[in-house]
Design an enzyme around this catalytic site. Structure first.
Site, PDB file in Angstrom:
ATOM      1  N   GLU A   3       3.663  -9.680  -7.692  1.00  0.00           N
ATOM      2  CA  GLU A   3       4.476  -8.426  -7.683  1.00  0.00           C
ATOM      3  C   GLU A   3       3.812  -7.887  -8.902  1.00  0.00           C
ATOM      4  O   GLU A   3       2.695  -8.546  -9.414  1.00  0.00           O
ATOM      5  CB  GLU A   3       6.496  -9.101  -7.535  1.00  0.00           C
ATOM      6  N   ARG A 120      -1.077   7.473  -4.818  1.00  0.00           N
ATOM      7  CA  ARG A 120      -0.238   7.581  -3.425  1.00  0.00           C
ATOM      8  C   ARG A 120       0.923   6.270  -3.783  1.00  0.00           C
ATOM      9  O   ARG A 120       1.381   5.856  -2.895  1.00  0.00           O
ATOM     10  CB  ARG A 120      -1.347   6.514  -1.892  1.00  0.00           C
ATOM     11  N   ASN A 161       9.675  -8.167  -2.734  1.00  0.00           N
ATOM     12  CA  ASN A 161      10.970  -9.188  -1.860  1.00  0.00           C
ATOM     13  C   ASN A 161      11.988  -8.955  -2.990  1.00  0.00           C
ATOM     14  O   ASN A 161      12.912 -10.210  -3.216  1.00  0.00           O
ATOM     15  CB  ASN A 161      10.132  -9.854  -1.007  1.00  0.00           C
ATOM     16  N   ARG A 253      10.713  -7.996   6.392  1.00  0.00           N
ATOM     17  CA  ARG A 253      10.633  -8.425   5.605  1.00  0.00           C
ATOM     18  C   ARG A 253      12.186  -9.342   5.566  1.00  0.00           C
ATOM     19  O   ARG A 253      12.797  -8.990   5.549  1.00  0.00           O
ATOM     20  CB  ARG A 253      10.247  -7.637   3.635  1.00  0.00           C
TER      21      ARG A 253
END
Length: 264
Positions: A3, A120, A161, A253
């Site tokens: 992450e 982005r 997640n 997910r």
DNA sequence: GCAAAATGTCAAG
DNA sequence: TTGACCTTTTGCA
């Protein structure tokens, strides 16, 4: 594992080891051979991260890496080990080495291409001066569930997640709550919490989201099975109310939450 | 020894 | 929404 805090840690470590030095860049596996040739034997300026993206700057050329789900770096001092397995990219200097395996992205970009990747991405809680304002603009005008928005890298960058599930629990947020019903004050609080949690993750190299008071034993090293409230705890009793933790797929997910603590 | 899972993203339908 | 992709590790036989 990847992450945002992982990538910021890698940027920090790789800068410390390699910045200002001439780096031999190769691709023992061969899949990055052309890119490696473009930057091989160049001086590394710096490595930085935005969200889960990593950028290694060699003058006008930047190596852009995204670990995806499986990508991994290994590094060390002294001579590099004999290459083993699928080794996409290897860096070697006099005193140090770094190996990259299994990334989703590993390619060389020119500055404008780097800019378009960055354009982005939403704001990063691990930025030097973090601001969640741009993320709030997106959240406030959509019916998309907050749990999906937190994982959308164009809304905010770096949350995956684990942090998603855990920050929703910490703020008692029902995961399917539409963004537009979320409320700005609540968002500010959650963003601030993400900054704190992810900075701690960067410092310690692991994700610990439980408060000391909610762990069976305070003090000492936090055990792996005490580090999270709901992530990967499907079916186990909620740490606060004992309701079994739920798990459901959302956008492919696994989403974990406590239906009692995070009720509407 | 092999299947499944893993902190992710994109493109096709 | 589903499948493809990247690679290693874990868990079960």
């Amino acid at each position: 594992m990847p992450e945002g805090h992982t990538l910021h840690g890698l940027a920090r470590d790789q800068t410390a080891l390699f910045a200002g030095r001439t780096v031999r860049v190769s691709s023992p596996q061969g899949r990055f051979a052309e890119g490696a040739a473009l930057v091989d034997a160049h001086v590394l300026d710096t490595v930085y991260a935005h969200g889960k993206h990593l950028f290694a700057v060699f003058g006008e050329q930047t190596v852009h890496v995204h670990l995806g789900l499986f990508g991994k770096y290994a590094s060390g001092l002294g001579a590099p080990p004999v290459p083993r397995g699928a080794l996409r990219m290897r860096w070697v200097t006099e005193g140090a080495w770094s190996d990259l395996r299994g990334p989703t992205v590993c390619r060389v970009l020119a500055p404008p291409e780097v800019d378009s990747v960055l354009a982005r991405l939403g704001p990063d809680p691990l930025a030097a001066r973090p601001s969640g304002a741009a993320a709030w603009k997106r959240i406030a005008r959509t019916r998309t569930p907050i749990a999906a928005l937190l994982m959308d890298q164009s809304v905010l960058a770096g949350v995956g997640n684990v942090y998603r599930a855990e920050v929703l629990f910490r703020h008692r947020v029902p995961p399917y709550l539409p963004g537009r019903e979320f409320g700005q004050d609540r968002w500010e609080a959650m963003w601030k919490d993400l900054v704190v949690l992810m900075r701690a993750g960067l410092r310690s190299g692991r994700i610990v989201t439980t408060r000391p008071a909610d762990r069976p034993r305070t003090g000492g090293r936090v055990r792996r099975d005490e580090a999270h409230y709901v992530y990967r705890r499907a079916g186990l009793p909620c740490r606060l109310c004992s309701t079994p933790v739920r798990m459901e797929l959302l956008a492919g997910r696994k989403l974990y939450w406590c239906p009692t603590c995070q009720a509407r």
